[in-house]
Write a protein that holds these residues in place. Structure first.
Motif, PDB file in Angstrom:
ATOM      1  N   LEU B 339       0.749  -1.109  -0.058  1.00 48.81           N
ATOM      2  CA  LEU B 339       0.036  -0.043   0.038  1.00 48.81           C
ATOM      3  C   LEU B 339       0.579   1.287  -0.030  1.00 48.81           C
ATOM      4  O   LEU B 339       0.638   2.331  -0.787  1.00 48.81           O
ATOM      5  N   LEU B 340       1.896   1.241   0.838  1.00 51.28           N
ATOM      6  CA  LEU B 340       2.649   2.548   1.028  1.00 51.28           C
ATOM      7  C   LEU B 340       3.501   2.594  -0.554  1.00 51.28           C
ATOM      8  O   LEU B 340       3.507   3.875  -0.970  1.00 51.28           O
ATOM      9  N   GLY B 341       4.101   1.592  -1.036  1.00 47.69           N
ATOM     10  CA  GLY B 341       4.670   1.754  -2.166  1.00 47.69           C
ATOM     11  C   GLY B 341       3.448   2.434  -3.203  1.00 47.69           C
ATOM     12  O   GLY B 341       3.890   3.307  -4.067  1.00 47.69           O
ATOM     13  N   VAL B 348       9.132   4.489  -9.484  1.00 52.27           N
ATOM     14  CA  VAL B 348       9.762   3.250  -8.979  1.00 52.27           C
ATOM     15  C   VAL B 348       9.007   2.906  -7.465  1.00 52.27           C
ATOM     16  O   VAL B 348       8.780   1.617  -7.294  1.00 52.27           O
ATOM     17  N   GLY B 349       8.361   3.817  -6.708  1.00 53.56           N
ATOM     18  CA  GLY B 349       7.481   3.226  -5.624  1.00 53.56           C
ATOM     19  C   GLY B 349       6.456   2.599  -5.980  1.00 53.56           C
ATOM     20  O   GLY B 349       6.270   1.603  -5.111  1.00 53.56           O
ATOM     21  N   SER B 350       5.534   3.073  -6.821  1.00 48.40           N
ATOM     22  CA  SER B 350       4.331   2.110  -6.974  1.00 48.40           C
ATOM     23  C   SER B 350       4.771   0.968  -7.523  1.00 48.40           C
ATOM     24  O   SER B 350       4.260  -0.201  -7.529  1.00 48.40           O
ATOM     25  N   ALA B 351       5.674   0.933  -8.541  1.00 47.94           N
ATOM     26  CA  ALA B 351       6.228  -0.605  -9.141  1.00 47.94           C
ATOM     27  C   ALA B 351       6.489  -1.217  -7.894  1.00 47.94           C
ATOM     28  O   ALA B 351       6.383  -2.393  -7.979  1.00 47.94           O
ATOM     29  N   TRP B 420      13.404  -2.609  -1.500  1.00 49.26           N
ATOM     30  CA  TRP B 420      14.457  -1.699  -1.917  1.00 49.26           C
ATOM     31  C   TRP B 420      13.932  -0.467  -2.668  1.00 49.26           C
ATOM     32  O   TRP B 420      14.108   0.827  -2.484  1.00 49.26           O
ATOM     33  N   MET B 421      12.839  -0.970  -3.658  1.00 46.40           N
ATOM     34  CA  MET B 421      12.127   0.086  -4.382  1.00 46.40           C
ATOM     35  C   MET B 421      11.305   1.043  -3.576  1.00 46.40           C
ATOM     36  O   MET B 421      11.490   2.371  -3.738  1.00 46.40           O
ATOM     37  N   VAL B 422      10.702   0.378  -2.525  1.00 46.24           N
ATOM     38  CA  VAL B 422       9.847   1.356  -1.764  1.00 46.24           C
ATOM     39  C   VAL B 422      10.843   2.094  -0.969  1.00 46.24           C
ATOM     40  O   VAL B 422      10.549   3.534  -0.831  1.00 46.24           O
ATOM     41  N   TYR B 423      11.708   1.621  -0.116  1.00 47.11           N
ATOM     42  CA  TYR B 423      12.898   2.280   0.555  1.00 47.11           C
ATOM     43  C   TYR B 423      13.505   3.578  -0.422  1.00 47.11           C
ATOM     44  O   TYR B 423      13.405   4.753   0.289  1.00 47.11           O
ATOM     45  N   VAL B 424      13.923   3.180  -1.463  1.00 46.64           N
ATOM     46  CA  VAL B 424      14.547   4.045  -2.256  1.00 46.64           C
ATOM     47  C   VAL B 424      13.663   5.394  -2.421  1.00 46.64           C
ATOM     48  O   VAL B 424      13.969   6.608  -2.562  1.00 46.64           O
ATOM     49  N   THR B 425      12.440   4.989  -2.866  1.00 50.83           N
ATOM     50  CA  THR B 425      11.225   5.941  -2.993  1.00 50.83           C
ATOM     51  C   THR B 425      11.130   6.925  -1.824  1.00 50.83           C
ATOM     52  O   THR B 425      11.195   8.156  -2.235  1.00 50.83           O
ATOM     53  N   LEU B 426      10.891   6.419  -0.750  1.00 48.65           N
ATOM     54  CA  LEU B 426      10.724   7.142   0.535  1.00 48.65           C
ATOM     55  C   LEU B 426      11.951   8.132   0.870  1.00 48.65           C
ATOM     56  O   LEU B 426      11.773   9.283   0.932  1.00 48.65           O
TER      57      LEU B 426
END
Lengths: 506, 640
Positions: B339-341, B348-351, B420-426
């Motif tokens: 959900l967060l992504g 990148v985040g939504s992916a 990783w994709m979620v972290y990087v986006t945040l």
């Protein structure tokens, strides 16, 4: 003869035939005890035979009917002086349903004492004849008379088996119903003193006179009075006791059909004589309270029959909320919910006959062989539709109500929506708590107990539900036609007036 | 449909039943087959083969769908003035792919030894197959919804199919299913309310009509809608504060059912939320809704709900002593990452959020299957009664190992890539607090999955498990295949990102830039190679090092002492005693208390309603008197 003259002549014949489903059961009811003394076997089949005859008449009228509402002046005296039956899609439908359900739920004589059984038959006939009359009545006085007949018949039926609990429940019912009659009669009297007429079509022309505190009081009195049978809050306190003690087939008839006919009577008065906002608000408020109290009480019920009785109060609350919406949207939703409940609740009550005792003792009830498994599955089907799980008909009924409530754009209607949706959650909880319990393995084996007749009747009603699911689109169109007709107050007045003119001309 | 940026290309040929309708029809027929009274073995394998066929059919549809085409069903219904139909786009295909893989794995798993064991224990494996087929069909229908009406119908089908699966739990453990259905009905009613509000404002229930009406909606109406769909779909996803039903309901379901539901069922909520919130309303519009003045907008609120959904249930998982519950609680937490992504709305985040749906599903399925293999052999999932099984069930151990590495988000497994994709986006979006929240969650995950693998497979073998052997091949096979997928999609995330990017395009989100090795900035092929190199060096050292000798698995070694079979040592009970000493006080059971408070309140109201019906006559008399007085007054008031 011109085509219209032929049609008028046909209408005349049909019109008079319309009285048969009222007159024949009433007549048969009075003759039945005598017939029983003369020739017992015939007395036992006389009731169903009369009802079958009535059904043929009604189906014949239905199949030859051109879809236009008509009014029948009884005895040739045209309204407003004479009394009339008003026949439109809705009254014809409910009259037919009363007879069909009467046949389907016909009490079986299973005691050795034949005279008790015949008494039950006679009272059932009386109940059905009077209910048909109530559905067709075009004036308040007749409505009141038929309503009283319905009351008398149902008092007898509730206590007919002669059990102590039945008498107690029957007495309570008698008290509340008696008060209801007084209220309704006061309301009728108030209307008469202010308008000088009791004909509903005539009242439709005099709505201005009723648009006052006194008019509203009269409506409130009539609604509360007739509302006793329609399980309207707060005059529904007899419901749990009576439904849990009366013979199941009688309960099924009262909860399923008679309550709806009483609703129909109230709605006729509302639509024709009280087009104002206040009367609708009253019904909305009482409906919402009915939902809240009914569903919450059902949530805490400890036995099946009472649970179903309270659930019934909740469902009728929904019906009232629906009918309180102006226009054919409300009538549509009201008819849809009423019809849905009319099919489901009798089925549930019949199943409940063999699920007596505490709810907690129902563990493993559906695991006692094929019959009980089938009964359990039918229960689940009914429960799913009551909760409103698509694509079962209950969903479409609830959807139409929700749509109607939102369309009003008022805080009260949104509150009603909130209550209705919240009540559904409560409903799902108590229904499926029971369902899950019934499907658990039994702790100790029980003998299979479901009567063949009850199970077959319930299954037939489940079949109706399934057919309704498959034929939801044409069913929706049909109810839309009914709703359009019933919500058309001006059409009602015109129909009765023009038919009266023709009657005079004849 | 142009308003939604979709190409309405019909893949149904000249009215003949191909593509989507064939897929749905095969799925429906599978339900019919499992209903029929065929021999259990035949039914089981027939149904499982059918899942394979469905996967094949979806695969056949997918190239066109990933290109942006839409497969429409030829079936349309008109009821009560509403028209409803079904269609598949890339988003549906992505979720359907995961669903079908999970169903196939669960089907194979349930068809052999597990089913016989379940039957011996008094269960009905035939019903498990029926429920599995019904769940799959319901989900495929939901994923094909083309308007709010078919969405609601699919939604309810999914809810009740899950209920059927859950209610197959042991009789004493069916309360979880009941709690679920109460929550689910509440969710359905919220959705129904949203539906009628939408119908009122958009003049219909079609997606296109609603999307067209969104710009004209007032902030209040939109906020109401976001709230309603948030509740409806949030309950299915078990986001805070609606998370209490899920762990018990999933954990007590029969094994393959748990794996299937745990892998994908709750994600149906994410799918629906993505459609309504992202595709139809649009995240920018959601971000315009202020919740607390200027401080917090609706999108931030969702992000924070997601973060708390990551943290709290994960730490609840840490305290579980039943392997099934431990994993089920994790399932709730992992939903938070998705959900967060998704709500970050960036490429990148939504992916990352969407990719995590796939990655998590594979990991959770393999983990639960491995746990149920152990249950199948030992009869328990109690982490205090297991241990040392690595030598007895090495393949199950391997599957669990792959699963926990993936779930914890460590390389080279697929879970690492999505997290990783979620972290990087945040970090890139300047959300340090949210980032810290996710890291705290991941820490909890690592701690608890270590507890899981340690207490089941490591340490000393228990005496009663000496004769335990590896699970039958029908159970091992799906675990091995899923493990392979976890590793392969970990090293080559591009395989799944093909689908994810197409799903992003469907949702109107910016598309992620990626290669086979992963998204921009991360090349898992390199990471994998480096790890392989490290493992190679380790293996070399092991080979070159002196002679090894086998030890009895009942023997152990602790704190510098050899413990033989005579000294039983198994460190599992109160596993994180030290940690709990520090954070134990933070477990307040606030939500559980709120829930029981609500139940008590409804009970209290119910008692009141009972009281009313018991004591009505006096009240009724009062009503009568009041009515009569009113009538008399009205008479007088009119002046007669």
């Amino acid at each position: 003869m011109s085509a219209s003259a032929i049609m008028n002549a046909d209408m005349g014949v049909m019109g008079h035939a319309m009285a048969l489903p009222v007159v024949l059961p009433l007549l048969a009811a009075f003759l039945l005890p005598t017939l029983n003394r003369i020739f017992r076997p015939m007395a036992r089949i006389a009731g169903p035979a009369v009802l079958a005859g009535c059904l043929v008449v009604l189906l014949h009228i239905g199949s030859h009917w051109d879809g236009q509402p008509f009014s029948v002046a009884l005895g040739g005296f045209a309204p407003p002086l004479g009394i009339n039956f008003y026949v439109d899609g809705m009254s014809l439908l409910f009259a037919t349903l009363v007879v069909i359900m009467g046949l389907l739920l016909w009490p079986s004589i299973h005691t050795g004492d034949d005279s008790d059984g015949i008494r039950e038959h006679a009272l059932t006939l009386l109940l059905i004849g009077a209910s048909v009359g109530l559905a067709l009545s075009g004036d308040l006085f007749n409505m009141y008379v038929f309503y009283e007949l319905v009351s008398v018949a149902s008092f007898g039926l509730v206590a007919v088996r002669g059990t102590g609990a039945g008498y107690v429940a029957g007495f309570r019912y008698l008290m509340i119903s008696g008060l209801g009659s007084v209220l309704a009669l006061t309301g009728v009297a108030l209307i008469y003193t202010h308008t000088g007429t009791l004909n509903i079509a005539h009242l439709g022309l005099l709505t201005g006179k009723l648009d006052s505190a006194i008019g509203l009081t009269a409506f409130a009195l009539i609604a509360l009075g007739l509302g006793v049978k329609a399980e309207l809050f707060p005059v529904n306190t007899w419901v749990p006791e009576v439904y849990s003690t009366a013979p199941r087939r009688i309960t099924a008839l009262l909860a399923g059909v008679i309550s709806k006919v009483a609703v129909l009577a109230i709605i006729r008065v509302l639509i024709l004589a009280f087009p104002g906002e206040e009367a609708r608000q009253l019904l909305l408020a009482l409906g919402v309270l009915g939902i809240i109290f009914g569903e919450l009480a059902a949530y805490r019920a400890r036995d099946m029959a009472r649970m179903l009785a309270w659930s019934s109060i909740g469902q009728l609350g929904l019906v009232f909320v629906a009918f309180s919406l102006p226009g054919d949207v409300g009538v549509f939703a009201g008819i849809a919910i009423a019809l849905h409940h009319l099919v489901i609740k009798p089925g549930l009550f019949l199943l409940a006959e063999h699920w007596g005792g505490a709810l907690t003792a129902l563990e493993g009830e559906a695991r006692q062989g094929a019959g009980s498994l089938w009964a359990g599955l039918v229960f689940v089907l009914f429960a799913l539709s009551l909760v409103g799980v698509p694509p079962l008909p209950g969903f479409w009924a609830k959807l139409s109500l929700a749509q109607g409530l939102v369309a009003q754009e008022s805080a009260w209607h949104l509150f009603a929506l909130l209550v209705f949706l919240g009540a559904t959650v409560v409903e799902a909880n108590y229904l499926f708590t029971v369902a899950v319990r019934m499907f658990k393995p039994a702790s100790k084996p029980r003998p299979p107990r479901h009567g063949v007749l009850n199970l077959a009747t319930s299954s037939a009603l489940a079949g109706v539900l399934v057919v309704g699911t498959l034929a939801i689109a044409p069913l929706g169109d049909y109810i839309q036609t009914l709703a359009g007709q019933s919500a058309d107050a001006a059409g009602y007045v015109t129909t009765v007036a023009s038919d009266a003119v023709e009657e005079r001309a004849r | 449909m142009d308003g939604l940026g979709l190409t309405a290309l019909t893949l149904t040929g000249n009215g003949s039943v191909v593509g989507l309708d064939l897929l749905l029809m095969v799925s429906f027929l599978t339900v019919v087959v499992t209903l029929g009274g065929l021999n259990l073995r035949i039914t089981a394998w027939l149904a499982t083969a059918s899942y394979g066929v469905q996967l094949y059919l979806l695969w056949g549809l997918s190239p066109a769908l990933l290109d942006g085409a839409v497969a429409e069903s030829v079936y349309r219904f008109n009821v009560l003035g509403h028209s409803m139909g079904w269609r598949y786009d890339a988003l549906s295909a992505f979720f359907a792919l995961i669903t079908l893989i999970a169903a196939l794995a669960a089907g194979v798993y349930a068809s052999g030894g597990w089913g016989r064991g379940f039957q011996k224990a008094g269960g009905a494996p035939g019903l498990v197959h029926l429920a599995l087929a019904a769940n799959l069909f319901a989900m495929l229908v939901l994923l094909g919804s083309a308007d709010f009406l078919s969405l609601f119908i699919g939604w309810e089908m999914v809810s009740w199919a899950s209920f059927v699966m859950m209610v197959l739990a042991r009789p004493a453990d069916r309360d979880g299913a009941l709690k679920y259905i109460t929550y689910a009905t509440a969710g359905a009613m919220a959705l129904l309310a949203a539906l009628v509000v939408i119908n009122h404002h958009a003049g219909g229930l079609g997606y296109a009509a609603f999307a067209a009406a969104v710009p004209g909606l007032s902030a209040t109406t939109l906020a109401l809608l976001v709230f309603l769909v948030g509740v409806a779909f949030g309950i299915k996803m078990a986001v805070l504060p609606f998370h209490l039903w899920q762990a018990r309901a999933y954990a007590e379901t029969p094994g393959p059912g748990t794996a299937f539901l745990g892998a994908i069922s709750a994600r149906m909520g994410l799918y629906a939320l993505a459609v309504v919130l992202v595709q139809l309303i649009g995240l920018t519009r959601v971000a315009d809704l202020n919740v607390f003045g200027e401080v917090l907008d609706a999108r931030d609120l969702i992000a924070w709900v997601a973060v708390f959904t990551i943290i709290l249930p994960t730490y609840t998982a840490l305290k579980q002593n039943d392997a099934r519950y431990l994993l089920a609680w994790h399932g709730i937490g992992q939903g938070g990452y998705m959900l967060l992504g998704l709500v970050t709305g960036t490429a990148v985040g939504s992916a990352g959020g969407l990719l995590h749906v796939f990655n998590y599903a594979m990991c959770q399925a393999v983990l639960l299957l491995a746990v149920f293999s152990v249950v199948h052999r030992t009869g328990t999932a109690d982490l205090n009664r297991l241990g040392g099984l690595v030598a007895r069930m090495p393949l199950s151990f391997l599957a669990l190992l792959f699963g926990i590495i993936g779930l914890a988000g460590l390389p080279p497994m697929n879970g690492f890539v999505s997290k990783w994709m979620v972290y990087v986006t945040l970090v890139r979006e300047g959300e340090p607090l949210l980032f810290i929240g996710t890291v705290v969650g991941t820490l909890g995950t690592i701690l608890s999955v270590f507890k899981l693998i340690h207490n089941m497979f490591l340490g000393s073998l228990r005496l009663e498990h000496e004769s335990v052997s590896e699970a039958p091949w029908t159970m091992v096979l799906p675990m091995m295949v899923l493990s392979g997928i976890i590793l392969a999609t970990g090293i080559m995330p591009g395989l799944v990102l093909d689908w994810v990017a197409a799903a992003q395009a469907t949702l109107g989100l910016p598309m992620v830039q990626y290669e086979l090795g992963g998204p921009e900035g991360l090349d898992m092929l390199w990471v994998g190679a480096a790890l392989l190199y490290g493992i190679g060096v380790g293996a070399l050292l092991f080979m070159l090092g002196g002679r090894s000798h086998r030890v009895n698995p009942l023997d152990n070694y602790a704190g510098g002492h050899f413990l033989t079979a005579a000294n039983r040592y198994h460190y599992s009970d109160n596993f994180y005693a030290g940690l709990m000493h520090l954070i134990g006080g933070w477990y307040r059971h606030t939500f559980a208390r709120l829930e029981s408070g609500l139940v008590a309140f409804v009970n209290w109201l119910g008692a009141g309603a009972h009281g009313f019906f018991r004591s009505m006559p006096p009240l009724l008399a009062m009503v009568v008197v009041a009515a009569l007085v009113a009538a008399w007054w009205a008479e007088g008031g009119v002046g007669r």
